[in-house]
Write a protein that holds these residues in place. Sequence first.
Motif, PDB file in Angstrom:
ATOM      1  N   TYR A 179       8.039  -0.295 -12.255  1.00 41.43           N
ATOM      2  CA  TYR A 179       7.524   1.227 -11.983  1.00 41.43           C
ATOM      3  C   TYR A 179       6.200   1.334 -12.536  1.00 41.43           C
ATOM      4  N   GLN A 180       5.356   1.833 -11.599  1.00 42.69           N
ATOM      5  CA  GLN A 180       4.011   2.172 -12.182  1.00 42.69           C
ATOM      6  C   GLN A 180       3.962   3.380 -13.349  1.00 42.69           C
ATOM      7  N   ARG A 181       5.007   4.446 -12.907  1.00 46.84           N
ATOM      8  CA  ARG A 181       5.043   5.512 -13.640  1.00 46.84           C
ATOM      9  C   ARG A 181       6.436   5.964 -13.548  1.00 46.84           C
ATOM     10  N   LEU A 182       7.034   6.337 -14.630  1.00 48.51           N
ATOM     11  CA  LEU A 182       8.537   6.874 -14.951  1.00 48.51           C
ATOM     12  C   LEU A 182       8.359   8.269 -15.467  1.00 48.51           C
ATOM     13  N   ILE A 183       8.893   9.090 -14.806  1.00 48.01           N
ATOM     14  CA  ILE A 183       8.848  10.678 -14.714  1.00 48.01           C
ATOM     15  C   ILE A 183      10.081  11.255 -15.198  1.00 48.01           C
ATOM     16  N   CYS A 184      10.507  11.591 -16.573  1.00 47.70           N
ATOM     17  CA  CYS A 184      11.560  12.119 -16.895  1.00 47.70           C
ATOM     18  C   CYS A 184      11.935  13.501 -16.580  1.00 47.70           C
ATOM     19  N   ALA A 185      12.490  13.823 -15.386  1.00 50.19           N
ATOM     20  CA  ALA A 185      12.655  15.175 -15.112  1.00 50.19           C
ATOM     21  C   ALA A 185      13.818  15.239 -14.034  1.00 50.19           C
ATOM     22  N   PHE A 186      14.334  16.506 -13.618  1.00 53.11           N
ATOM     23  CA  PHE A 186      15.175  16.813 -12.642  1.00 53.11           C
ATOM     24  C   PHE A 186      14.300  16.979 -11.420  1.00 53.11           C
ATOM     25  N   MET A 187      15.088  16.521 -10.309  1.00 50.71           N
ATOM     26  CA  MET A 187      14.467  16.938  -9.058  1.00 50.71           C
ATOM     27  C   MET A 187      15.601  17.851  -8.280  1.00 50.71           C
ATOM     28  N   ASN A 188      14.633  19.162  -8.163  1.00 46.87           N
ATOM     29  CA  ASN A 188      15.203  20.242  -7.759  1.00 46.87           C
ATOM     30  C   ASN A 188      14.387  21.057  -7.100  1.00 46.87           C
ATOM     31  N   LYS A 189      14.703  22.360  -6.879  1.00 51.97           N
ATOM     32  CA  LYS A 189      13.798  23.341  -5.827  1.00 51.97           C
ATOM     33  C   LYS A 189      12.500  23.625  -6.836  1.00 51.97           C
ATOM     34  N   ASN A 190      12.515  23.464  -8.113  1.00 46.56           N
ATOM     35  CA  ASN A 190      11.359  24.000  -8.956  1.00 46.56           C
ATOM     36  C   ASN A 190      10.098  22.774  -8.958  1.00 46.56           C
ATOM     37  N   ARG A 191       9.052  23.300  -8.899  1.00 45.94           N
ATOM     38  CA  ARG A 191       7.891  22.456  -8.599  1.00 45.94           C
ATOM     39  C   ARG A 191       7.614  21.976 -10.009  1.00 45.94           C
ATOM     40  N   ASN A 192       7.212  20.501  -9.834  1.00 49.46           N
ATOM     41  CA  ASN A 192       6.842  19.695 -10.776  1.00 49.46           C
ATOM     42  C   ASN A 192       5.489  19.613 -10.765  1.00 49.46           C
ATOM     43  N   ASP A 193       4.818  20.124 -11.610  1.00 46.20           N
ATOM     44  CA  ASP A 193       3.113  19.957 -11.476  1.00 46.20           C
ATOM     45  C   ASP A 193       2.471  18.679 -11.948  1.00 46.20           C
ATOM     46  N   THR A 194       3.199  17.842 -12.450  1.00 46.45           N
ATOM     47  CA  THR A 194       2.794  16.574 -12.762  1.00 46.45           C
ATOM     48  C   THR A 194       2.569  15.706 -11.587  1.00 46.45           C
ATOM     49  N   ILE A 195       3.324  15.992 -10.486  1.00 45.97           N
ATOM     50  CA  ILE A 195       3.164  15.351  -9.112  1.00 45.97           C
ATOM     51  C   ILE A 195       2.222  16.214  -8.241  1.00 45.97           C
ATOM     52  N   GLU A 196       1.407  15.617  -7.530  1.00 43.40           N
ATOM     53  CA  GLU A 196       0.723  16.266  -6.505  1.00 43.40           C
ATOM     54  C   GLU A 196       1.252  16.448  -5.195  1.00 43.40           C
ATOM     55  N   LEU A 241      11.682   8.706 -11.105  1.00 39.04           N
ATOM     56  CA  LEU A 241      12.172   9.906 -11.209  1.00 39.04           C
ATOM     57  C   LEU A 241      13.477  10.102 -11.898  1.00 39.04           C
ATOM     58  N   ASP A 242      13.903  10.216 -12.959  1.00 36.49           N
ATOM     59  CA  ASP A 242      15.247  10.580 -13.546  1.00 36.49           C
ATOM     60  C   ASP A 242      15.348  11.560 -14.554  1.00 36.49           C
ATOM     61  N   PRO A 243      16.429  12.287 -14.747  1.00 34.64           N
ATOM     62  CA  PRO A 243      16.554  13.174 -15.957  1.00 34.64           C
ATOM     63  C   PRO A 243      16.987  12.613 -17.099  1.00 34.64           C
ATOM     64  N   LYS A 280       0.781  -1.348   0.016  1.00 37.61           N
ATOM     65  CA  LYS A 280       0.021  -0.024  -0.024  1.00 37.61           C
ATOM     66  C   LYS A 280       1.071   1.302   0.104  1.00 37.61           C
ATOM     67  N   VAL A 281       2.105   1.025   0.129  1.00 40.19           N
ATOM     68  CA  VAL A 281       2.870   2.353   0.290  1.00 40.19           C
ATOM     69  C   VAL A 281       3.356   2.871  -1.050  1.00 40.19           C
ATOM     70  N   LYS A 282       3.192   4.161  -1.265  1.00 37.62           N
ATOM     71  CA  LYS A 282       3.437   4.804  -2.453  1.00 37.62           C
ATOM     72  C   LYS A 282       4.865   5.445  -2.446  1.00 37.62           C
ATOM     73  N   ILE A 283       5.648   5.049  -3.366  1.00 35.66           N
ATOM     74  CA  ILE A 283       7.313   5.341  -3.264  1.00 35.66           C
ATOM     75  C   ILE A 283       7.561   6.215  -4.335  1.00 35.66           C
ATOM     76  N   LEU A 284       8.222   7.129  -4.148  1.00 36.51           N
ATOM     77  CA  LEU A 284       9.003   7.704  -5.577  1.00 36.51           C
ATOM     78  C   LEU A 284      10.624   7.413  -5.161  1.00 36.51           C
ATOM     79  N   ASP A 285      11.147   6.731  -6.334  1.00 41.09           N
ATOM     80  CA  ASP A 285      12.600   6.404  -6.439  1.00 41.09           C
ATOM     81  C   ASP A 285      13.155   7.648  -7.422  1.00 41.09           C
ATOM     82  N   VAL A 286      13.835   8.605  -6.722  1.00 42.40           N
ATOM     83  CA  VAL A 286      14.447   9.689  -7.106  1.00 42.40           C
ATOM     84  C   VAL A 286      15.701   9.456  -7.658  1.00 42.40           C
ATOM     85  N   ALA A 287      16.255   9.960  -8.956  1.00 41.41           N
ATOM     86  CA  ALA A 287      17.270   9.619  -9.572  1.00 41.41           C
ATOM     87  C   ALA A 287      17.458   8.192  -9.628  1.00 41.41           C
TER      88      ALA A 287
END
Length: 226
Positions: free
Chosen positions: A108-125, A92-94, A64-71
């Motif tokens: 993975y249920q979803r793969l997000i091609c993006a940088f993780m930085n201080k900028n808001r990623n509006d595709t993630i709630e 998530l990975d750039p 039941k645990v929702k996890i985001l694997d960054v980089a």
Amino acid sequence: MADRHKEGRFEFDFRKNMTPQQIADMFDDFAEDYEQEYLNVGLRSHVVVGDFMAKTIPKEQRPKVKILDVAAGTGLLGTELKNHGFTQIDALDPAEKMLNVARRRNIYQRLICAFMNKNRNDTIETDYYDNIVASAAFNEGLLQCDAFQEMIRIVKPGGRINFAVPTKFINNSDNLRDRLLPLIYQLAQEGVWEVTPVALADGEISDINGPGTLFSLKVLVSEKTF
């Protein structure tokens, strides 16, 4: 093309003159060889983080645990999590080609091609994930301290940010030296999160990078700007 910025694969000082996009391009260029190259030097940070998740989250709760694997790269950590019974994992990975390799694992249920930085990623709630994990991510040119701002936003209050980092990486990185540890404990004093540090002995993270720390940050707020 395959040799773009090849020096930066293991020579982190070389990355100091590279842009984030150049670093993402570098990882794209050796996506097919990434695992072999890094496992050859005994990389085990994905095992360390995966084992910590298994030790701290009861088996019956894991699906039941929702996890985001960054980089997330090619999915080494995702594989560990799946083997421990976690199923709701996003990546998530750039570097798009790294994610293409990860896609083949069907983890993975979803793969997000993006940088993780201080900028808001509006595709993630906001307040969406129960846990954020990262392995081999906090080093020169990859995750920087300002990435915590967005991580705090997208993890639920009461959720955790779990990552392992060699002390060597902190000391040698212009992005982390004199900032990572003070920021972690400053935000703890401000009530943003609670910090659980787990000391890692020489050899636990990899064969070559010395001792380090696994940080588990229990987030207490929805958002924090800094």
